[in-house]
Design a protein around this motif. Structure first.
Motif, PDB file in Angstrom:
ATOM      1  N   THR A   2       0.840  -1.188   0.000  1.00  0.00           N
ATOM      2  CA  THR A   2       0.000   0.000   0.000  1.00  0.00           C
ATOM      3  C   THR A   2       0.879   1.243   0.000  1.00  0.00           C
ATOM      4  O   THR A   2       1.750   1.397   0.858  1.00  0.00           O
ATOM      5  N   VAL A   3       0.663   2.113  -0.950  1.00  0.00           N
ATOM      6  CA  VAL A   3       1.453   3.339  -1.041  1.00  0.00           C
ATOM      7  C   VAL A   3       0.835   4.397  -0.135  1.00  0.00           C
ATOM      8  O   VAL A   3      -0.352   4.711  -0.267  1.00  0.00           O
ATOM      9  N   PRO A   4       1.607   4.964   0.826  1.00  0.00           N
ATOM     10  CA  PRO A   4       1.058   6.012   1.696  1.00  0.00           C
ATOM     11  C   PRO A   4       0.586   7.205   0.887  1.00  0.00           C
ATOM     12  O   PRO A   4       1.195   7.577  -0.115  1.00  0.00           O
ATOM     13  N   GLN A   5      -0.469   7.807   1.340  1.00  0.00           N
ATOM     14  CA  GLN A   5      -1.013   8.984   0.684  1.00  0.00           C
ATOM     15  C   GLN A   5      -0.746  10.219   1.545  1.00  0.00           C
ATOM     16  O   GLN A   5      -0.597  10.114   2.762  1.00  0.00           O
ATOM     17  N   PRO A  96      15.972   1.088   3.542  1.00  0.00           N
ATOM     18  CA  PRO A  96      15.400   1.139   4.892  1.00  0.00           C
ATOM     19  C   PRO A  96      15.635   2.460   5.603  1.00  0.00           C
ATOM     20  O   PRO A  96      14.743   2.980   6.286  1.00  0.00           O
ATOM     21  N   LEU A  97      16.840   3.029   5.435  1.00  0.00           N
ATOM     22  CA  LEU A  97      17.144   4.294   6.089  1.00  0.00           C
ATOM     23  C   LEU A  97      16.247   5.405   5.563  1.00  0.00           C
ATOM     24  O   LEU A  97      15.666   6.182   6.338  1.00  0.00           O
ATOM     25  N   ASN A  98      16.108   5.493   4.253  1.00  0.00           N
ATOM     26  CA  ASN A  98      15.276   6.545   3.671  1.00  0.00           C
ATOM     27  C   ASN A  98      13.819   6.383   4.074  1.00  0.00           C
ATOM     28  O   ASN A  98      13.157   7.360   4.461  1.00  0.00           O
ATOM     29  N   ARG A  99      13.309   5.189   3.995  1.00  0.00           N
ATOM     30  CA  ARG A  99      11.887   4.984   4.334  1.00  0.00           C
ATOM     31  C   ARG A  99      11.625   5.234   5.818  1.00  0.00           C
ATOM     32  O   ARG A  99      10.604   5.807   6.188  1.00  0.00           O
ATOM     33  N   GLN A 100      12.560   4.827   6.661  1.00  0.00           N
ATOM     34  CA  GLN A 100      12.385   5.066   8.097  1.00  0.00           C
ATOM     35  C   GLN A 100      12.421   6.557   8.414  1.00  0.00           C
ATOM     36  O   GLN A 100      11.618   7.059   9.202  1.00  0.00           O
ATOM     37  N   GLY A 118      10.596  15.987   1.931  1.00  0.00           N
ATOM     38  CA  GLY A 118      11.663  15.078   1.577  1.00  0.00           C
ATOM     39  C   GLY A 118      12.932  15.872   1.364  1.00  0.00           C
ATOM     40  O   GLY A 118      12.904  17.103   1.283  1.00  0.00           O
ATOM     41  N   ASN A 119      14.061  15.180   1.282  1.00  0.00           N
ATOM     42  CA  ASN A 119      15.338  15.885   1.171  1.00  0.00           C
ATOM     43  C   ASN A 119      16.327  15.108   0.313  1.00  0.00           C
ATOM     44  O   ASN A 119      16.492  13.906   0.477  1.00  0.00           O
ATOM     45  N   ILE A 120      16.956  15.836  -0.620  1.00  0.00           N
ATOM     46  CA  ILE A 120      18.099  15.324  -1.365  1.00  0.00           C
ATOM     47  C   ILE A 120      19.191  16.378  -1.307  1.00  0.00           C
ATOM     48  O   ILE A 120      18.922  17.551  -1.021  1.00  0.00           O
ATOM     49  N   CYS A 121      20.429  15.958  -1.586  1.00  0.00           N
ATOM     50  CA  CYS A 121      21.533  16.900  -1.417  1.00  0.00           C
ATOM     51  C   CYS A 121      22.673  16.576  -2.377  1.00  0.00           C
ATOM     52  O   CYS A 121      22.599  15.630  -3.164  1.00  0.00           O
ATOM     53  N   ASN A 122      23.723  17.368  -2.267  1.00  0.00           N
ATOM     54  CA  ASN A 122      24.927  17.169  -3.075  1.00  0.00           C
ATOM     55  C   ASN A 122      25.428  15.735  -2.941  1.00  0.00           C
ATOM     56  O   ASN A 122      25.368  15.136  -1.871  1.00  0.00           O
ATOM     57  N   THR A 123      25.952  15.198  -4.043  1.00  0.00           N
ATOM     58  CA  THR A 123      26.313  13.782  -4.062  1.00  0.00           C
ATOM     59  C   THR A 123      27.797  13.498  -3.970  1.00  0.00           C
ATOM     60  O   THR A 123      28.192  12.389  -3.613  1.00  0.00           O
ATOM     61  N   GLY A 146      11.566   9.269  -5.245  1.00  0.00           N
ATOM     62  CA  GLY A 146      10.505   8.278  -5.368  1.00  0.00           C
ATOM     63  C   GLY A 146      10.008   7.813  -4.015  1.00  0.00           C
ATOM     64  O   GLY A 146       8.792   7.702  -3.783  1.00  0.00           O
ATOM     65  N   TRP A 147      10.922   7.526  -3.098  1.00  0.00           N
ATOM     66  CA  TRP A 147      10.508   7.117  -1.755  1.00  0.00           C
ATOM     67  C   TRP A 147       9.791   8.258  -1.039  1.00  0.00           C
ATOM     68  O   TRP A 147       8.816   8.027  -0.316  1.00  0.00           O
ATOM     69  N   ALA A 148      10.254   9.480  -1.252  1.00  0.00           N
ATOM     70  CA  ALA A 148       9.592  10.630  -0.635  1.00  0.00           C
ATOM     71  C   ALA A 148       8.178  10.796  -1.162  1.00  0.00           C
ATOM     72  O   ALA A 148       7.238  11.066  -0.400  1.00  0.00           O
ATOM     73  N   ALA A 149       8.002  10.627  -2.479  1.00  0.00           N
ATOM     74  CA  ALA A 149       6.668  10.746  -3.072  1.00  0.00           C
ATOM     75  C   ALA A 149       5.745   9.677  -2.515  1.00  0.00           C
ATOM     76  O   ALA A 149       4.567   9.941  -2.210  1.00  0.00           O
ATOM     77  N   GLU A 150       6.242   8.461  -2.370  1.00  0.00           N
ATOM     78  CA  GLU A 150       5.422   7.378  -1.822  1.00  0.00           C
ATOM     79  C   GLU A 150       5.013   7.668  -0.381  1.00  0.00           C
ATOM     80  O   GLU A 150       3.941   7.242   0.070  1.00  0.00           O
ATOM     81  N   ALA A 151       5.859   8.379   0.347  1.00  0.00           N
ATOM     82  CA  ALA A 151       5.547   8.725   1.739  1.00  0.00           C
ATOM     83  C   ALA A 151       4.580   9.890   1.845  1.00  0.00           C
ATOM     84  O   ALA A 151       4.156  10.248   2.940  1.00  0.00           O
ATOM     85  N   GLY A 152       4.250  10.509   0.709  1.00  0.00           N
ATOM     86  CA  GLY A 152       3.269  11.585   0.723  1.00  0.00           C
ATOM     87  C   GLY A 152       3.811  12.924   1.160  1.00  0.00           C
ATOM     88  O   GLY A 152       3.099  13.714   1.802  1.00  0.00           O
ATOM     89  N   VAL A 153       5.062  13.232   0.803  1.00  0.00           N
ATOM     90  CA  VAL A 153       5.623  14.514   1.223  1.00  0.00           C
ATOM     91  C   VAL A 153       4.898  15.681   0.550  1.00  0.00           C
ATOM     92  O   VAL A 153       4.320  15.535  -0.524  1.00  0.00           O
ATOM     93  N   ASP A 154       4.958  16.826   1.191  1.00  0.00           N
ATOM     94  CA  ASP A 154       4.358  18.050   0.651  1.00  0.00           C
ATOM     95  C   ASP A 154       5.314  18.812  -0.250  1.00  0.00           C
ATOM     96  O   ASP A 154       4.886  19.608  -1.087  1.00  0.00           O
TER      97      ASP A 154
END
Length: 356
Positions: A2-5, A96-100, A118-123, A146-154
């Motif tokens: 189930t994808v969080p909304q 697991p780290l990102n989803r948690q 959600g957050n992304i940064c310099n690589t 993608g993981w952030a979108a599934e978690a329903g970020v604003d």
């Protein structure tokens, strides 16, 4: 699965664009340094394994920043990307780290009516001359967003970019996911990106490509970030962000990497950055002064980066006219045993006041 909304508006309230239209937004950051100081994160690699090892501490820090005035709960996925985890030999904990981290942040945001980011940064991977690295960076951002979108970020915050080209890839990925974006660049010793683009022009290009908020974060303290904000505001037609580090940088040492301490001991690294910056820390009144000046320069998205503590954030929020829950405990010296002027204080305390 189930994808969080996204949480309904009744839980988290208006979105980023609506909040900015109504007034300034405050975003509490600086998790890396604060959790390192508390003994839950290792300086050096600065990988946020604390998300898995001590999730309760991450949740507590989120709540403390909201208590101090933050309108945004930003998932602690800074440096939680494939390259950083490769360096420490723990690529298996990437997802697991990102989803948690997203789940922890979502719980706090939903319970406090704040935005979930959600957050992304310099690589550390991007090379403007090597298209292979561009594809690698895009893949890294795509999985995290993608993981952030599934978690329903604003909103997704892309930050600490020294390369305009890398920031543009981040923006493209965020927009492809249909999410609002905050894009933050780094102004190092000179106010240009590593691609050689002046910071104000780089912000203009990101705004033209569809970024909802553009600006600066990290590296520069209030005194050396402030002069760059007016030109950015003049160059763009979107909200401008300013998230300095709370350290006393100055024109001769404009970044916290450049600061030099004249103390009696030398840090093991030979430099104050990153583990001996304490003598340079701004006090709350300096943060309040920066906030006033940055607001006058056209900033509407505020925050603090590495080194920030809740009392700094409270000073920022109060300067913007807020009364966060932490304001119940804002300083009041009137009844201080030596500094106070309240008539109920014992007259004998006056002699101590003359010694201060």
């Amino acid at each position: 699965m189930t994808v969080p909304q996204p949480a309904p508006e009744s839980l988290r309230g208006p979105g980023l664009r609506e909040r900015l239209a109504a007034g300034p937004v405050v975003c509490g950051e600086g998790y890396l340094f604060e959790l390192e100081r508390r003994g839950y994160l290792q300086a050096g690699a600065f990988v946020p394994e604390v998300v898995l090892d001590h999730p309760e501490e991450v949740a507590a820090l989120h709540r403390q920043f909201v208590h101090a005035g933050s309108d945004v709960v930003e998932a602690f996925t800074y440096y939680a990307h494939r390259e950083k985890l490769r360096i420490i030999g723990k690529g298996d904990i990437l997802e697991p780290l990102n989803r948690q981290a997203l789940e922890i942040a979502r719980g706090v945001a939903d319970s406090t009516g704040t935005l979930l980011a959600g957050n992304i940064c310099n690589t550390g991977v991007y090379d403007p001359a090597d298209p292979v690295t561009h594809a690698t960076v895009r893949e890294m951002f795509t999985e995290q967003v993608g993981w952030a979108a599934e978690a329903g970020v604003d909103v997704v915050i892309g930050e600490t970019f020294r390369w305009l080209g890398e920031a543009e890839i981040a923006l493209e990925v965020i927009r492809a996911a249909g999410l609002p974006s905050v894009l933050l660049l780094v102004a190092g010793q000179e106010p240009v990106t590593r691609d050689g683009v002046a910071i104000a022009q780089a912000c203009r290009e990101l705004a033209a490509r569809g970024a909802d908020v553009v600006g600066l974060n990290c590296v520069r303290g209030p005194a050396t970030m402030l002069p760059l904000l007016g030109p950015i505001a003049a160059a763009v037609d979107v909200p401008v962000a300013a998230l300095p580090v709370p350290y006393r940088t100055h024109p001769e040492q404009p970044t916290f990497h450049a600061l030099r301490d004249r103390g009696p001991t030398t840090p093991p690294e030979g430099l104050p950055f990153p583990t001996a910056l304490d003598p340079f820390t701004c006090h709350r009144y300096e943060i309040a002064d920066f906030t006033r000046r940055a607001r006058a320069a056209g900033v509407s998205y505020f925050g603090l980066c590495c080194g920030a503590a809740p009392h700094h954030l409270r000073a920022m929020a109060e300067t913007l006219g807020r009364t966060p829950p932490a304001s119940r405990y804002s300083p009041d010296m009137s009844k201080h045993v030596y500094l106070g002027a309240d008539p109920r204080l014992r007259p004998s305390n006056r002699e101590y006041r003359t010694l201060l």
